[in-house]
Structures are given as structure tokens and as C-alpha cells.
Design a protein around this motif. Structure first.
Motif, PDB file in Angstrom:
ATOM      1  N   THR A 296       1.038  -1.570   0.033  1.00  0.00           N
ATOM      2  CA  THR A 296       0.265  -0.027   0.224  1.00  0.00           C
ATOM      3  C   THR A 296       1.218   0.979   0.084  1.00  0.00           C
ATOM      4  O   THR A 296       0.011   1.990  -0.621  1.00  0.00           O
ATOM      5  CB  THR A 296      -0.697  -0.316   1.540  1.00  0.00           C
ATOM      6  N   ALA A 297       1.745   1.311   0.626  1.00  0.00           N
ATOM      7  CA  ALA A 297       3.372   2.039   0.911  1.00  0.00           C
ATOM      8  C   ALA A 297       3.408   2.368  -0.235  1.00  0.00           C
ATOM      9  O   ALA A 297       3.905   3.449  -1.207  1.00  0.00           O
ATOM     10  CB  ALA A 297       3.968   2.214   2.157  1.00  0.00           C
ATOM     11  N   ASN A 298       3.884   1.247  -0.821  1.00  0.00           N
ATOM     12  CA  ASN A 298       4.749   1.661  -2.646  1.00  0.00           C
ATOM     13  C   ASN A 298       3.523   1.968  -3.298  1.00  0.00           C
ATOM     14  O   ASN A 298       3.740   2.774  -4.466  1.00  0.00           O
ATOM     15  CB  ASN A 298       4.667  -0.279  -3.552  1.00  0.00           C
ATOM     16  N   ALA A 299       2.143   1.933  -3.531  1.00  0.00           N
ATOM     17  CA  ALA A 299       0.754   2.268  -4.436  1.00  0.00           C
ATOM     18  C   ALA A 299       0.907   4.256  -3.779  1.00  0.00           C
ATOM     19  O   ALA A 299       0.691   4.573  -4.962  1.00  0.00           O
ATOM     20  CB  ALA A 299      -0.005   1.413  -4.496  1.00  0.00           C
ATOM     21  N   ARG A 300       1.414   4.203  -3.176  1.00  0.00           N
ATOM     22  CA  ARG A 300       1.099   5.664  -2.773  1.00  0.00           C
ATOM     23  C   ARG A 300       1.574   6.865  -4.162  1.00  0.00           C
ATOM     24  O   ARG A 300       1.148   7.266  -4.175  1.00  0.00           O
ATOM     25  CB  ARG A 300       0.818   5.921  -1.537  1.00  0.00           C
ATOM     26  N   GLU A 301       2.483   6.716  -3.441  1.00  0.00           N
ATOM     27  CA  GLU A 301       3.238   7.874  -4.563  1.00  0.00           C
ATOM     28  C   GLU A 301       3.038   7.672  -6.306  1.00  0.00           C
ATOM     29  O   GLU A 301       2.320   8.774  -6.410  1.00  0.00           O
ATOM     30  CB  GLU A 301       4.837   7.326  -4.343  1.00  0.00           C
ATOM     31  N   MET A 302       2.968   6.660  -6.783  1.00  0.00           N
ATOM     32  CA  MET A 302       2.241   7.069  -8.898  1.00  0.00           C
ATOM     33  C   MET A 302       0.871   6.892  -8.024  1.00  0.00           C
ATOM     34  O   MET A 302       0.347   8.087  -9.202  1.00  0.00           O
ATOM     35  CB  MET A 302       2.457   5.018  -9.381  1.00  0.00           C
ATOM     36  N   SER A 303       0.274   6.919  -7.294  1.00  0.00           N
ATOM     37  CA  SER A 303      -1.247   7.264  -7.030  1.00  0.00           C
ATOM     38  C   SER A 303      -2.098   8.664  -7.014  1.00  0.00           C
ATOM     39  O   SER A 303      -2.501   8.806  -7.777  1.00  0.00           O
ATOM     40  CB  SER A 303      -2.439   5.780  -5.978  1.00  0.00           C
ATOM     41  N   GLN A 304      -0.502   8.756  -6.326  1.00  0.00           N
ATOM     42  CA  GLN A 304      -0.977  10.613  -6.122  1.00  0.00           C
ATOM     43  C   GLN A 304      -0.480  11.548  -7.548  1.00  0.00           C
ATOM     44  O   GLN A 304      -1.142  12.303  -6.846  1.00  0.00           O
ATOM     45  CB  GLN A 304      -0.500  10.943  -4.397  1.00  0.00           C
ATOM     46  N   ALA A 305       0.295  10.735  -8.202  1.00  0.00           N
ATOM     47  CA  ALA A 305       0.595  11.909  -8.883  1.00  0.00           C
ATOM     48  C   ALA A 305      -0.378  11.461 -10.032  1.00  0.00           C
ATOM     49  O   ALA A 305       0.018  11.848 -10.958  1.00  0.00           O
ATOM     50  CB  ALA A 305       2.273  10.870  -9.039  1.00  0.00           C
ATOM     51  N   GLY A 306      -1.559   9.917 -10.143  1.00  0.00           N
ATOM     52  CA  GLY A 306      -1.840  10.642 -11.241  1.00  0.00           C
ATOM     53  C   GLY A 306      -1.095   9.123 -12.177  1.00  0.00           C
ATOM     54  O   GLY A 306      -2.237   9.149 -13.434  1.00  0.00           O
ATOM     55  N   GLY A 307      -0.737   8.571 -11.572  1.00  0.00           N
ATOM     56  CA  GLY A 307      -0.445   7.711 -12.848  1.00  0.00           C
ATOM     57  C   GLY A 307      -1.035   6.013 -12.810  1.00  0.00           C
ATOM     58  O   GLY A 307      -0.975   4.963 -13.273  1.00  0.00           O
ATOM     59  N   ALA A 308      -1.677   5.720 -10.986  1.00  0.00           N
ATOM     60  CA  ALA A 308      -2.133   4.551 -11.097  1.00  0.00           C
ATOM     61  C   ALA A 308      -3.729   4.838 -10.267  1.00  0.00           C
ATOM     62  O   ALA A 308      -3.899   5.840  -9.729  1.00  0.00           O
ATOM     63  CB  ALA A 308      -1.307   3.600 -10.291  1.00  0.00           C
ATOM     64  N   ARG A 309      -4.769   3.912  -9.884  1.00  0.00           N
ATOM     65  CA  ARG A 309      -5.640   3.912  -9.392  1.00  0.00           C
ATOM     66  C   ARG A 309      -5.205   2.305  -8.619  1.00  0.00           C
ATOM     67  O   ARG A 309      -5.172   1.006  -8.958  1.00  0.00           O
ATOM     68  CB  ARG A 309      -6.823   3.669  -9.976  1.00  0.00           C
ATOM     69  N   THR A 310      -5.337   2.969  -6.672  1.00  0.00           N
ATOM     70  CA  THR A 310      -5.651   1.446  -6.277  1.00  0.00           C
ATOM     71  C   THR A 310      -6.524   1.343  -5.182  1.00  0.00           C
ATOM     72  O   THR A 310      -7.501   1.977  -5.129  1.00  0.00           O
ATOM     73  CB  THR A 310      -4.182   2.083  -5.043  1.00  0.00           C
ATOM     74  N   ILE A 311      -6.714   0.269  -5.788  1.00  0.00           N
ATOM     75  CA  ILE A 311      -8.367  -0.558  -4.819  1.00  0.00           C
ATOM     76  C   ILE A 311      -7.572  -1.693  -4.143  1.00  0.00           C
ATOM     77  O   ILE A 311      -6.330  -2.580  -3.894  1.00  0.00           O
ATOM     78  CB  ILE A 311      -8.689  -1.600  -5.894  1.00  0.00           C
ATOM     79  N   VAL A 312      -8.011  -1.324  -2.475  1.00  0.00           N
ATOM     80  CA  VAL A 312      -7.333  -2.741  -1.484  1.00  0.00           C
ATOM     81  C   VAL A 312      -8.292  -3.718  -1.740  1.00  0.00           C
ATOM     82  O   VAL A 312      -9.695  -3.540  -2.061  1.00  0.00           O
ATOM     83  CB  VAL A 312      -8.265  -1.996  -0.481  1.00  0.00           C
ATOM     84  N   GLN A 313      -8.261  -4.748  -1.917  1.00  0.00           N
ATOM     85  CA  GLN A 313      -8.204  -6.393  -2.520  1.00  0.00           C
ATOM     86  C   GLN A 313      -9.102  -6.396  -1.731  1.00  0.00           C
ATOM     87  O   GLN A 313     -10.832  -7.340  -2.596  1.00  0.00           O
ATOM     88  CB  GLN A 313      -7.462  -7.127  -1.705  1.00  0.00           C
ATOM     89  N   SER A 314      -9.920  -5.826  -0.907  1.00  0.00           N
ATOM     90  CA  SER A 314     -10.933  -5.959   0.404  1.00  0.00           C
ATOM     91  C   SER A 314     -12.635  -5.520  -0.889  1.00  0.00           C
ATOM     92  O   SER A 314     -13.394  -5.980  -0.751  1.00  0.00           O
ATOM     93  CB  SER A 314     -11.733  -6.129   1.732  1.00  0.00           C
TER      94      SER A 314
END
Length: 380
Positions: A296-314
Motif C-alpha cells: 500500500t505504501a509502495n502504491a501511494r506515490e504513483m497513485s498520488q501522481a495520477g499514474g495509478a488507481r489503487t483498490i484495496v483487495q477487499s
């Protein structure tokens, strides 16, 4: 001047890929490199061609199994003794750890032998082994501007370099994002990292099947799945009439990334590094059981930049995936913009910066590169 270096890494792709990238760079500079790992690590196909490899025993200290700690300590000590013997003949200028318990004996032996050391942290949370040795090593190379579980007291030896990727992936950075037209083929790459991910095999085929027919007919999918999931996933794609190639391992990942318009995957360190190096937008589903929730921490920078959308597994359901896919896939300009935003947080000089740091480790203190300034919150 030709020098010898030992790289020590655990047996997962997240540790081995950056170690392999550094090995290639150091050898390109005329140095000799030896790898210390476990049986899993030395079996990665094609990563360490031309590199001397050594398998050392390394006990694993599991929090929930304290009765096994004594045995793990004995194995660790035996690995340390074997590493010291290796150093007597190989004579390394420095030993570099990439995390994972197999790296520990090599680092302990280096401490005992007075050999300069460094660790490289691929994740946005300092890993368990790297935390154990952080105060004793000479340098700590990080991949993210913010690294959790990293003491602010160690700021003087922290160097932000990024996470090295293979040259073939880095070469994609100079190429444009694949042309995406309103009615053209939409290529999707699904990958759970070196170990696959069952949740992707269960959700993605059904999620793609829920897309409007016109969009669904444009899809072309490459899906890396676990061996126990691959037949069921293949059957689902066939049932939904979605063209899909499935494999348990993708040796040509740079080629797969080159043509992909969108990646659906975990948020492992190597996956994020390759996505941001190549500039590919993604839907990320962090592994909830990852130690310290580091994905989750790894995904944060890319998602905040607008390059990804993060979806929690649940929340990662077929309905949710279809909703996110529609938002992305029906906006070619937005997809290209997201690709650029993913690329904006990549660190293309990671391997050369890390190699520069490694080469400086046995230099006089006055010549050591100064760690890049870090914000206070970088040491959360």
C-alpha cells in the motif's frame, strides 16, 4: 580500477531484480560480482548470467514460531562462517544487501571482517532485515522519497537512488506510449509479480466481461497466473470470448510492458519501479498480507501522481474493476496523460546512482557522496 563486490539478496523477484540490475552495471564498469542468495534466488532464469553465485544457509526468524529461533540462529551463524571464507578468497571491496533473510549472513560476515557495507531498500517501508542492520551499515539506499520505519537518526547515511530495473525496461522510457484509438485494440497486462496473485485470476476475467460489448471486443489480454489458477482463468476468458494469453511466468516482461496500454497488478517494488520507468498506467491491488502493509505504501506515490488507481483487495470486485476500466478505457487522452504521470515519478538513473554509491564505499569518508536531503516525514 577493477574491484570485487558481493551482492546478497533474498530469493524473491523484488530482491533479485534490482540486485541483477546492479550486477550488470558493475560488470559493465569492469568489476567482478558475486551473488549470495538461497536456492530460490539462484534459479531465476537469465538474471545473473556471468555472475558467480553462492548459496548460503540462512535461518528465518518467524515471529509466530519462537521455538524455531535457536535453529534459525545456528543456520545464520553457519552461513556467516561460510561467507567469511568466501571473503578470504574473493576479497570484496564492499558487500551490498538487498533484503531478505538470505542477505543476513553475508552482512554479518562483512561486519566481522571490516568490509564496507550498504543496503538497498526497494519498498516504501524499511524491511525487517534492513531494519536489523541499518545502524551498522555504511550507507542506506532508498527507492522512495518517504520511507517508513526508517529512523531519522540515520539520515546522514540515507541516499535516495530509486529502485533499479533491467536495461530492457529502462529503454521503454524513450519510447512513446502505445497509440490508443477510440476503436483500436486495448491491450491489458495482468501480473501478480514473480509469485502471481490468485485474486487477479478470480476477479479480472469476470470484471472485463462486464464491460460494454463494444469495449470488450477491443480487449487483448496477457495474464500471468499461478499454476493452480491458470486453467480456471483460461476457461473464464474463453467463456467470455475475451482473447487472452496466459502463462505462469513472463520472461519477456519488457516486451509485454512495451505494448501494454494498462497494467492490472500487485504493488510490489519491482512492479512499481518498472511501471514508473516505462510510463504505464495501472490499477493496483496491494497484497494485504505484505509485511507492514508495504505494498500500500509502495502504491501511494504513483497513485498520488495520477499514474495509478489503487483498490484495496477487499473492494476489488468484478463490478469495481469494470467501473474503473470504463473510466480509463473510454478516455484515450486521459490514459496517455496517466502514462506521463506514472513516468514522472520514475527514477531512471537508479542503477547508475546506486553503482556510484557502491563504488564509493571503500573510499575515504571525505569522498563519500552526501545523502540527498530528506524531509522529516521521510523517516516515518
Amino acid at each position: 580500477m577493477n574491484k570485487h563486490y558481493v551482492l546478497a539478496a533474498g530469493g524473491t523477484g523484488g530482491h533479485m531484480v534490482p540486485a541483477a540490475a546492479l550486477a550488470a552495471e558493475l560488470m559493465k564498469r569492469g568489476h567482478r560480482v558475486a551473488l549470495v542468495s538461497d536456492q530460490r534466488g539462484v534459479r531465476f532464469p537469465g538474471l545473473f548470467d556471468g555472475v558467480q553465485t553462492h548459496v548460503l544457509p540462512a535461518g528465518r526468524f518467524q515471529v509466530k514460531r519462537p521455538l524455531g529461533w535457536a535453529s534459525a540462529a545456528r543456520e545464520m551463524w553457519r552461513g556467516r562462517a561460510m561467507a567469511r571464507e568466501l571473503y578470504r578468497t574473493f576479497k570484496p571491496a564492499a558487500v551490498i544487501g538487498f533484503g531478505g533473510y538470505p542477505a543476513m549472513p553475508a552482512l554479518l560476515a562483512a561486519f566481522a571482517s571490516g568490509i564496507p557495507t550498504a543496503v538497498h531498500e526497494q519498498n516504501a517501508v524499511l524491511g525487517r532485515v534492513n531494519r536489523l542492520v541499518a545502524r551498522r551499515v555504511d550507507a542506506i539506499a532508498t527507492s522512495y522519497a518517504t520511507t517508513e520505519r526508517l529512523s531519522e537518526k540515520l539520515a546522514g547515511k540515507v541516499h535516495l537512488v530509486g529502485n533499479p530495473v533491467r536495461e530492457a525496461v529502462l529503454a521503454l522510457r524513450a519510447k512513446p506510449y502505445p497509440l490508443l484509438e477510440d476503436d483500436g485494440i486495448f491491450r491489458v497486462l495482468v501480473t501478480g509479480g514473480s509469485q502471481g496473485a490468485s485474486i487477479l485470476s478470480k476477479v479480472v476475467p469476470d470484471g472485463l466481461a462486464m464491460l460494454p460489448a463494444a469495449f470488450r471486443r477491443r480487449l487483448q489480454v496477457t495474464h500471468q497466473a499461478r499454476i493452480e489458477d491458470i486453467d480456471a482463468a483460461r476457461a473464464k476468458y474463453a467463456e467470455h470470448h475475451i482473447p487472452a494469453e496466459l502463462a505462469t511466468y513472463l520472461p519477456d516482461m519488457p516486451e509485454q510492458l512495451a505494448w501494454a496500454h494498462l497494467v492490472i497488478g500487485r504493488a510490489g517494488a519491482s512492479t512499481i519501479a518498472e511501471l514508473t520507468a516505462a510510463g504505464r498506467p495501472a490499477i493496483l491491488v496491494p497484497l494485504p498480507s505484505a509485511t507492514d502493509d508495504h505494498q500500500t505504501a509502495n502504491a501511494r506515490e504513483m497513485s498520488q501522481a495520477g499514474g495509478a488507481r489503487t483498490i484495496v483487495q477487499s473492494d476489488f470486485t468484478a463490478v469495481e474493476l469494470a467501473k474503473q476500466m470504463q473510466k480509463l478505457g473510454l478516455d484515450p487522452a486521459g490514459m496517455e496523460n496517466a502514462a506521463g504521470r506514472a513516468k514522472s515519478v520514475g527514477r531512471p538513473n537508479a542503477v547508475s546512482d546506486l553503482a556510484d554509491l557502491v563504488e564509493s564505499l571503500d573510499a575515504p569518508v571525505s569522498r563519500l557522496p552526501v545523502g540527498k536531503p530528506q524531509r522529516k516525514e521521510a523517516f516515518a
